[in-house]
Design a protein around this motif. Structure first.
Motif, short mmCIF file in Angstrom:
data_model
loop_
_atom_site.label_atom_id
_atom_site.label_comp_id
_atom_site.label_asym_id
_atom_site.label_seq_id
_atom_site.Cartn_x
_atom_site.Cartn_y
_atom_site.Cartn_z
N TYR A 40 0.82 -1.21 0.00
CA TYR A 40 0.00 0.00 0.00
C TYR A 40 0.85 1.26 0.00
N TYR A 44 0.34 4.00 -2.96
CA TYR A 44 -0.03 5.39 -2.74
C TYR A 44 1.08 6.35 -3.18
N THR A 47 0.64 6.70 -6.80
CA THR A 47 -0.54 7.51 -7.09
C THR A 47 -0.24 8.99 -7.05
N GLU A 80 -1.71 5.25 3.62
CA GLU A 80 -1.91 6.44 2.81
C GLU A 80 -1.51 7.69 3.59
#
Length: 120
Positions: A40, A44, A47, A80
């Protein structure tokens, strides 16, 4: 079972009940927690077009110690936050403890109480 109590339609139950899997809660996954967290973190960072920060070993220990009552969604949200807030490229235990409600004082206080009780 709700079918036996007449609260759920039996025909619908058997349509939906194709495959039963037992998925253990995140707190029972051991070292998998770190692998999932790193996934994760990488996701992120990608992203928001930044280099993924590394999870320090001390921060990883806090991840393993935490109970993860919110399960995978909680882990995903924490990762995140850590990516967005990180400025150094390394996620420290201080950053993690600022977000996770972990009582780190308990680990420190118990040995001190034990030591002081012996010195009587």
């Amino acid at each position: 079972m709700l079918v036996n109590q007449g609260k759920f339609r039996e025909d619908l139950y058997y349509r939906l009940c194709v495959l039963q899997l037992r998925l253990p809660p995140l707190r029972e996954r051991g070292e998998d927690i770190l692998k999932i967290a790193n996934h994760y973190i990488d996701q992120y960072a990608y992203t928001i077009a930044q280099k993924p920060p590394l999870l320090s070993s001390e921060a990883g220990k806090l991840f393993l110690k935490y109970s993860w009552d919110g399960n995978i969604r909680e882990l995903r949200n924490i990762c995140e936050q850590l990516v967005v807030l990180n400025e150094t490229g390394i996620i420290s235990d201080k950053e993690v403890s600022a977000i996770l409600p972990i009582d780190t004082s308990k680990d420190i206080e118990e040995p001190l109480i034990f030591k002081t009780s012996i010195s009587f």
